[in-house]
Design an enzyme around this catalytic site. Sequence first.
Site, PDB file in Angstrom:
ATOM      1  NE  ARG A 159      -1.841  -1.744   3.555  1.00  0.00           N
ATOM      2  CZ  ARG A 159      -2.064  -2.889   4.210  1.00  0.00           C
ATOM      3  NH1 ARG A 159      -3.156  -3.573   3.968  1.00  0.00           N
ATOM      4  NH2 ARG A 159      -1.226  -3.330   5.121  1.00  0.00           N
ATOM      5  CB  ILE A 160       3.164   2.718   2.529  1.00  0.00           C
ATOM      6  CG1 ILE A 160       2.048   2.692   3.581  1.00  0.00           C
ATOM      7  CG2 ILE A 160       3.994   4.000   2.670  1.00  0.00           C
ATOM      8  CD1 ILE A 160       2.516   2.543   5.024  1.00  0.00           C
ATOM      9  CB  THR A 238       8.586   5.919   6.364  1.00  0.00           C
ATOM     10  OG1 THR A 238       8.266   5.242   5.135  1.00  0.00           O
ATOM     11  CG2 THR A 238       9.082   7.318   6.075  1.00  0.00           C
ATOM     12  CB  SER A 239       9.572   0.253   6.693  1.00  0.00           C
ATOM     13  OG  SER A 239      10.948  -0.011   6.858  1.00  0.00           O
ATOM     14  NE  ARG A 240       6.917  -1.042  13.139  1.00  0.00           N
ATOM     15  CZ  ARG A 240       5.970  -0.179  12.773  1.00  0.00           C
ATOM     16  NH1 ARG A 240       6.277   0.897  12.048  1.00  0.00           N
ATOM     17  NH2 ARG A 240       4.717  -0.374  13.136  1.00  0.00           N
ATOM     18  CD  GLU A 269      11.111   4.067  16.529  1.00  0.00           C
ATOM     19  OE1 GLU A 269      11.370   3.383  15.526  1.00  0.00           O
ATOM     20  OE2 GLU A 269      10.023   4.591  16.719  1.00  0.00           O
ATOM     21  CG  HIS A 287       7.699   5.823  14.626  1.00  0.00           C
ATOM     22  ND1 HIS A 287       8.057   4.572  15.039  1.00  0.00           N
ATOM     23  CD2 HIS A 287       6.736   5.617  13.679  1.00  0.00           C
ATOM     24  CE1 HIS A 287       7.349   3.656  14.398  1.00  0.00           C
ATOM     25  NE2 HIS A 287       6.532   4.271  13.556  1.00  0.00           N
ATOM     26  CB  ALA A 289       5.511   8.066   8.738  1.00  0.00           C
TER      27      ALA A 289
HETATM   28  N1  LIG Z   1       6.796   5.271  10.220  1.00  0.00           N
HETATM   29  C1  LIG Z   1       5.510   5.094  10.426  1.00  0.00           C
HETATM   30  O1  LIG Z   1       4.880   5.801  11.221  1.00  0.00           O
HETATM   31  C2  LIG Z   1       4.783   4.046   9.665  1.00  0.00           C
HETATM   32  C3  LIG Z   1       5.385   2.851   9.363  1.00  0.00           C
HETATM   33  N2  LIG Z   1       4.710   1.891   8.660  1.00  0.00           N
HETATM   34  C4  LIG Z   1       5.406   0.647   8.308  1.00  0.00           C
HETATM   35  O2  LIG Z   1       5.261   0.429   6.907  1.00  0.00           O
HETATM   36  C5  LIG Z   1       5.044  -0.948   6.683  1.00  0.00           C
HETATM   37  C6  LIG Z   1       4.378  -1.155   5.342  1.00  0.00           C
HETATM   38  O3  LIG Z   1       3.024  -0.778   5.397  1.00  0.00           O
HETATM   39  P1  LIG Z   1       2.009  -1.135   4.192  1.00  0.00           P
HETATM   40  O4  LIG Z   1       2.535  -0.617   2.899  1.00  0.00           O
HETATM   41  O5  LIG Z   1       0.654  -0.722   4.621  1.00  0.00           O
HETATM   42  O6  LIG Z   1       2.137  -2.724   4.186  1.00  0.00           O
HETATM   43  P2  LIG Z   1       1.804  -3.731   3.002  1.00  0.00           P
HETATM   44  O7  LIG Z   1       1.617  -5.048   3.654  1.00  0.00           O
HETATM   45  O8  LIG Z   1       0.720  -3.184   2.151  1.00  0.00           O
HETATM   46  O9  LIG Z   1       3.157  -3.738   2.126  1.00  0.00           O
HETATM   47  C7  LIG Z   1       4.328  -4.347   2.512  1.00  0.00           C
HETATM   48  C8  LIG Z   1       5.022  -4.889   1.267  1.00  0.00           C
HETATM   49  O10 LIG Z   1       6.342  -5.335   1.626  1.00  0.00           O
HETATM   50  C9  LIG Z   1       6.574  -6.526   0.906  1.00  0.00           C
HETATM   51  N3  LIG Z   1       7.664  -7.324   1.471  1.00  0.00           N
HETATM   52  C10 LIG Z   1       7.631  -8.178   2.525  1.00  0.00           C
HETATM   53  N4  LIG Z   1       8.848  -8.739   2.711  1.00  0.00           N
HETATM   54  C11 LIG Z   1       9.657  -8.210   1.764  1.00  0.00           C
HETATM   55  C12 LIG Z   1      11.018  -8.400   1.435  1.00  0.00           C
HETATM   56  N5  LIG Z   1      11.805  -9.249   2.119  1.00  0.00           N
HETATM   57  N6  LIG Z   1      11.536  -7.706   0.394  1.00  0.00           N
HETATM   58  C13 LIG Z   1      10.759  -6.858  -0.321  1.00  0.00           C
HETATM   59  N7  LIG Z   1       9.455  -6.653  -0.067  1.00  0.00           N
HETATM   60  C14 LIG Z   1       8.912  -7.321   0.967  1.00  0.00           C
HETATM   61  C15 LIG Z   1       5.218  -7.249   0.941  1.00  0.00           C
HETATM   62  O11 LIG Z   1       5.161  -8.307  -0.023  1.00  0.00           O
HETATM   63  C16 LIG Z   1       4.289  -6.091   0.639  1.00  0.00           C
HETATM   64  O12 LIG Z   1       4.127  -5.879  -0.743  1.00  0.00           O
HETATM   65  C17 LIG Z   1       4.225  -1.377   7.909  1.00  0.00           C
HETATM   66  O13 LIG Z   1       4.350  -2.768   8.140  1.00  0.00           O
HETATM   67  C18 LIG Z   1       4.821  -0.559   9.020  1.00  0.00           C
HETATM   68  O14 LIG Z   1       5.843  -1.282   9.671  1.00  0.00           O
HETATM   69  C19 LIG Z   1       3.433   2.095   8.259  1.00  0.00           C
HETATM   70  C20 LIG Z   1       2.774   3.256   8.559  1.00  0.00           C
HETATM   71  C21 LIG Z   1       3.385   4.331   9.304  1.00  0.00           C
HETATM   72  O1  LIG Z   2       4.467   2.903  12.514  1.00  0.00           O
HETATM   73  C1  LIG Z   2       3.303   3.062  12.372  1.00  0.00           C
HETATM   74  C2  LIG Z   2       2.411   2.090  11.848  1.00  0.00           C
HETATM   75  O2  LIG Z   2       1.224   2.437  11.660  1.00  0.00           O
HETATM   76  O3  LIG Z   2       2.822   0.945  11.629  1.00  0.00           O
END
Ligand SMILES: NC(=O)C1=CN([C@@H]2O[C@H](COP(=O)(O)OP(=O)(O)OC[C@H]3O[C@@H](n4cnc5c(N)ncnc54)[C@H](O)[C@@H]3O)[C@@H](O)[C@H]2O)C=CC1
Ligand SMILES: O=CC(=O)O
Length: 327
Positions: A159-160, A238-240, A269, A287, A289
């Site tokens: 998604r992101i 912005t992931s983890r 963190e 953190h 985002a």
């Molecule tokens: N900094 C912040 O405040 C925020 C951080 N996040 C982080 O962003 C992450 C992603 O969110 P979404 O896009 O909604 O998740 P999502 O599940 O829609 O997308 C994650 C993608 O990563 C891929 N993936 C998994 N393992 C992989 C690998 N080894 N190599 C390459 N791609 C791989 C998946 O197949 C999927 O397409 C969340 O899990 C969260 O940890 C999300 C929102 C806010």
């Molecule tokens: O890091 C934030 C999240 O929604 O995941």
Amino acid sequence: MAKWKVYVTRLLPPKAMEALYNNPDLEVEVNPEDRPLTRQELLENVRGRDAVITQLVDKIDAEVMDAAKGVKIFANYAVGYDNIDVAAATERGILVTNTPDVLTDTTADLAWALLFAAARCIVPADKFTREGKYKGWAPMLFLGQDITGKTLGVIGSGRIGTAFAKKSKGFDMTVLYNDVNPNPRFEAETGGRFVDKETLLKESDFISLHVPLLPSTRHLISENEFKMMKKTAVLINTSRGPVIDEQALVKALKEGEIWAVGLDVYENEPELTPGLAELDNAVLLPHIASASIETRTKMGLMDVDNVVAALNGQLPPNCINPEAFKK
Ligand SMILES: NC(=O)C1=CN([C@@H]2O[C@H](COP(=O)(O)OP(=O)(O)OC[C@H]3O[C@@H](n4cnc5c(N)ncnc54)[C@H](O)[C@@H]3O)[C@@H](O)[C@H]2O)C=CC1
Ligand SMILES: O=CC(=O)O
């Protein structure tokens, strides 16, 4: 009828709290402190609850679940749920929910803010100006990297990652991406091309990480990966935090293996790896985002919907372990 007991581990935005307090079926208690619960407080406060709304900093493992006997749902106030042992929850028939979609664009926008800031030296230039050091236009003052027409590498095409890549259209960029499998939807929406990780690291000017934290993504970017990147590369996360080996990152930035980094998340963190905060070519955010008023409110309301559905015996809309529902 007795009310359902809901515990909230940290105060949510007002509209979400109102939705909880105004529901006549719920008896709501919230952590009164403006800080995360200690482990001991968490263990004590989940006891005797029917539902718990958790933060990404709350470690919800088997010990917490056993202390929370009778709890039906942990509703995480985040899309990432690496803080929750989902397998242990499923085993116990406890539902786990998250907050996808509503924070997608907000998070992708912040990744762009980091990219602009890191590529164009925005933070040190702002500091320089405030400190009264600006003595007039100069040909070599804060020279950054061009963005338009460059190559963008996106790791994680969910998604992101998709929202982030779509926003590059105005900058005429070439989009490369890597994921565990090719993603036709990402390609249709962004025009991006699937490549292996090595090709992405070697060819991209900007690399942005959008993967969940999994055993397979821990230290996805480490010493070898920095060596593959261009010396002018800008890395955005912005992931983890643990997706990047932060010690290797500090070394790569100091030794000029890459040009700059923009981080919203950290390996340990809220601690920063020694040396990181001293670097001018690192943009560091706490953190935030998904931190817009609208998005954080929607996330809270989503948690409330998930809790209310679970307590009414329905499958919550954002359930990540529907197997637990069958139990
Ligand atoms: N900094 C912040 O405040 C925020 C951080 N996040 C982080 O962003 C992450 C992603 O969110 P979404 O896009 O909604 O998740 P999502 O599940 O829609 O997308 C994650 C993608 O990563 C891929 N993936 C998994 N393992 C992989 C690998 N080894 N190599 C390459 N791609 C791989 C998946 O197949 C999927 O397409 C969340 O899990 C969260 O940890 C999300 C929102 C806010
Ligand atoms: O890091 C934030 C999240 O929604 O995941």
